[in-house]
Scaffold this active site. Structure first.
Site, PDB file in Angstrom:
ATOM      1  N   ARG A 162      15.691  44.520  19.360  1.00 43.31           N
ATOM      2  CA  ARG A 162      15.299  43.632  20.710  1.00 43.31           C
ATOM      3  C   ARG A 162      15.707  44.239  21.836  1.00 43.31           C
ATOM      4  NH1 ARG A 162      12.721  42.044  17.006  1.00 43.31           N
ATOM      5  NH2 ARG A 162      12.243  39.870  16.356  1.00 43.31           N
ATOM      6  N   SER A 229      11.685  33.324  18.812  1.00 43.43           N
ATOM      7  CA  SER A 229      13.035  33.380  18.528  1.00 43.43           C
ATOM      8  C   SER A 229      13.670  33.053  19.882  1.00 43.43           C
ATOM      9  CB  SER A 229      13.463  34.426  17.875  1.00 43.43           C
ATOM     10  OG  SER A 229      12.800  34.712  16.476  1.00 43.43           O
ATOM     11  N   GLU A 328      17.918  35.602  22.807  1.00 39.75           N
ATOM     12  CA  GLU A 328      16.878  36.686  22.835  1.00 39.75           C
ATOM     13  C   GLU A 328      15.926  36.669  24.041  1.00 39.75           C
ATOM     14  OE1 GLU A 328      14.316  37.647  19.209  1.00 39.75           O
ATOM     15  OE2 GLU A 328      12.685  37.711  20.400  1.00 39.75           O
TER      16      GLU A 328
HETATM   17  N1  EPU Z   1      16.025  30.125   7.457  1.00 37.35           N
HETATM   18  C1  EPU Z   1      16.723  28.904   7.504  1.00 37.35           C
HETATM   19  N2  EPU Z   1      15.978  27.830   8.189  1.00 37.35           N
HETATM   20  C2  EPU Z   1      14.936  27.915   9.046  1.00 37.35           C
HETATM   21  C3  EPU Z   1      14.195  29.195   9.058  1.00 37.35           C
HETATM   22  C4  EPU Z   1      14.949  30.181   8.179  1.00 37.35           C
HETATM   23  O1  EPU Z   1      17.735  28.657   6.808  1.00 37.35           O
HETATM   24  O2  EPU Z   1      14.871  27.032   9.765  1.00 37.35           O
HETATM   25  C5  EPU Z   1      16.533  31.219   6.973  1.00 37.35           C
HETATM   26  C6  EPU Z   1      16.093  31.678   5.445  1.00 37.35           C
HETATM   27  O3  EPU Z   1      16.936  31.810   4.748  1.00 37.35           O
HETATM   28  C7  EPU Z   1      14.939  32.767   5.838  1.00 37.35           C
HETATM   29  C8  EPU Z   1      15.786  33.331   6.944  1.00 37.35           C
HETATM   30  O4  EPU Z   1      16.326  32.423   7.631  1.00 37.35           O
HETATM   31  O5  EPU Z   1      14.678  33.309   4.786  1.00 37.35           O
HETATM   32  C9  EPU Z   1      15.223  34.339   7.677  1.00 37.35           C
HETATM   33  O6  EPU Z   1      14.155  33.482   8.399  1.00 37.35           O
HETATM   34  P1  EPU Z   1      12.590  34.293   8.873  1.00 37.35           P
HETATM   35  O7  EPU Z   1      12.122  35.123   7.796  1.00 37.35           O
HETATM   36  O8  EPU Z   1      11.736  33.178   9.348  1.00 37.35           O
HETATM   37  O9  EPU Z   1      13.098  35.324   9.919  1.00 37.35           O
HETATM   38  P2  EPU Z   1      14.087  35.384  11.269  1.00 37.35           P
HETATM   39  O10 EPU Z   1      15.057  36.104  10.698  1.00 37.35           O
HETATM   40  O11 EPU Z   1      14.491  34.138  11.633  1.00 37.35           O
HETATM   41  C10 EPU Z   1      13.045  37.229  12.494  1.00 37.35           C
HETATM   42  C11 EPU Z   1      12.612  37.367  13.901  1.00 37.35           C
HETATM   43  C12 EPU Z   1      11.228  36.916  14.234  1.00 37.35           C
HETATM   44  C13 EPU Z   1      10.225  37.519  13.289  1.00 37.35           C
HETATM   45  C14 EPU Z   1      10.549  37.357  11.822  1.00 37.35           C
HETATM   46  C15 EPU Z   1       9.575  37.852  10.835  1.00 37.35           C
HETATM   47  C16 EPU Z   1      14.688  37.581  15.119  1.00 37.35           C
HETATM   48  C17 EPU Z   1      15.653  36.711  15.932  1.00 37.35           C
HETATM   49  N3  EPU Z   1      13.388  36.774  14.826  1.00 37.35           N
HETATM   50  O12 EPU Z   1      13.238  35.723  12.361  1.00 37.35           O
HETATM   51  O13 EPU Z   1      10.806  37.223  15.469  1.00 37.35           O
HETATM   52  O14 EPU Z   1       8.918  37.036  13.664  1.00 37.35           O
HETATM   53  O15 EPU Z   1      11.832  37.714  11.539  1.00 37.35           O
HETATM   54  O16 EPU Z   1      10.023  39.105  10.739  1.00 37.35           O
HETATM   55  O17 EPU Z   1      14.978  38.611  14.749  1.00 37.35           O
HETATM   56  C18 EPU Z   1      10.804  36.713  17.919  1.00 37.35           C
HETATM   57  O18 EPU Z   1      11.520  37.708  18.059  1.00 37.35           O
HETATM   58  O19 EPU Z   1      10.201  35.786  18.805  1.00 37.35           O
HETATM   59  C19 EPU Z   1      10.339  36.267  16.458  1.00 37.35           C
HETATM   60  C20 EPU Z   1       9.664  35.458  15.951  1.00 37.35           C
END
Ligand code: EPU
Length: 332
Positions: A162, A229, A328
């Site tokens: 990012r 995010s 972010e």
């Molecule tokens: N999780 C929790 N609680 C929650 C949600 C998730 O514990 O409420 C844990 C779970 O273990 C899950 C892990 O966090 O497996 C990761 O969650 P998720 O797959 O939803 O992905 P993320 O890392 O939270 C990132 C990007 C998103 C992108 C998704 C999918 C960042 C900060 N965010 O989210 O990007 O859509 O991966 O690739 O890197 C954005 O940048 O606006 C955005 C939405």
């Protein structure tokens, strides 16, 4: 070029903050950025795309500029690797949908990300194992210091998580168009949890799966204001990961392994495990289904509601885990 005075920005930021700017300019060509009329408008100047990653912390005293450069040019459809020039003002997901309809691979995992192509290249948007940097060949810009057009190769854009040279340059460069490289040959990227085993017979099938996954986790931008995010996923060393696990009573902490002995921990997990899901300040709340997202739950949340909630989240996570979450979202 169109110029609007004392302009309401609520439809230009996906958080739906009810803020105004002294002046708002929509321009249709790069040459208009050299117009002497622009010089007479209130400063400072700030370029925005779809406002999908911005928090206006109050009314903006200067001029907001927005590109209406919205062409999509397929340079040569006959090649295996198809170069496409995308104007900065193209709505990103309309571009992705169109390329999938043409059977071109590369952008499908980046489906349904709000915002416009220019800002996508500044922010290095990413989802489901793909970042836009993976399909960018070059970026064409306007240099606001030298007052002329310039071009950068993908390597010169200095992409990180990012992050980019554009973000670091403090607004020096305005993206005019992005050169994207797509592929006719199947190139499904299905490593991310939730995409394994899906129908990958074409880019549109993968797009449909990504759209379904996003819709199940993320708020519908048409109904609920957010910037996706709000925080970045912190990158830490292995001993910090062990400390987090201890602080969470020996919990199995989800993480992605990075080169150099680093790991990335989902901010969503850190926030969720502090019991912050659903907590609110005024009209703003931590989203119930994905804890890394702050929503404008009431529709009337103010910038200060969001800022107070951000502080509560970062303070709570820091005192429990000793990790300082980084935003972010960009403040304007
Ligand atoms: N999780 C929790 N609680 C929650 C949600 C998730 O514990 O409420 C844990 C779970 O273990 C899950 C892990 O966090 O497996 C990761 O969650 P998720 O797959 O939803 O992905 P993320 O890392 O939270 C990132 C990007 C998103 C992108 C998704 C999918 C960042 C900060 N965010 O989210 O990007 O859509 O991966 O690739 O890197 C954005 O940048 O606006 C955005 C939405």
């Amino acid at each position: 070029m169109e110029i609007f005075r004392d302009y309401d920005l609520s439809l230009h930021n996906t958080f739906r903050m009810k803020v105004r700017c002294a002046c708002f300019v929509e321009y249709d060509s790069p040459d208009e950025l050299l117009s002497p009329e622009l010089e007479t408008l209130p400063k400072p100047f700030k370029h925005i795309g779809g406002g999908a990653n911005l928090l206006f912390t109050g009314d903006f005293p200067g001029t907001i500029l927005h590109s209406r450069i919205n062409h999509i040019k397929y340079v040569d459809m006959g090649l295996d690797e198809v170069p496409v020039i995308v104007g900065a003002g193209v709505v990103w997901d309309e571009f992705v949908e169109q390329t999938c309809r043409h059977g071109l691979w590369g952008a499908e995992n980046l489906s349904l990300i709000p915002g416009e192509a220019g800002a996508a290249a500044v922010q290095n948007i990413g989802a489901y194992g793909v970042e836009i940097k993976d399909i960018i060949s070059g970026v064409s810009c306007f240099d606001n210091v030298e007052r002329k057009r310039c071009k950068f190769t993908a390597a010169e854009c200095g992409y990180g998580y990012r992050d980019s040279m554009f973000k670091q340059s403090g607004g020096r460069y305005t993206v005019l168009s992005v050169l994207i490289r797509l592929s006719r040959k199947p190139r499904p990227r299905l490593e991310y949890k939730g995409l394994e085993g899906i129908d990958a017979s074409g880019p549109m099938a993968v797009r449909n799966a990504v759209v379904a996954l996003r819709q199940s986790k993320l708020p519908d931008p048409a109904e609920t204001g957010s910037v996706g995010s709000y925080f970045k996923n912190p990158v830490v060393t292995a001993d910090v990961l062990a400390r987090v696990s201890d602080a969470a009573g020996g919990a199995n902490v989800p993480h992605y392994i990075l080169p150099g002995g680093f790991v990335k921990i989902p901010a969503a997990w850190l926030i969720d495990s502090c019991g912050l899901k659903g907590s609110s300040e005024g009209g703003a709340a931590v989203y119930e289904r994905q804890a890394v997202i702050i929503i404008n739950r009431s529709g009337d949340a103010t910038p200060s509601d969001i800022l107070r909630l951000e502080k509560r989240v970062t303070d709570t996570v820091f005192s429990r885990y000793g990790i300082a979450l980084e935003r972010e979202v960009e403040y304007v």
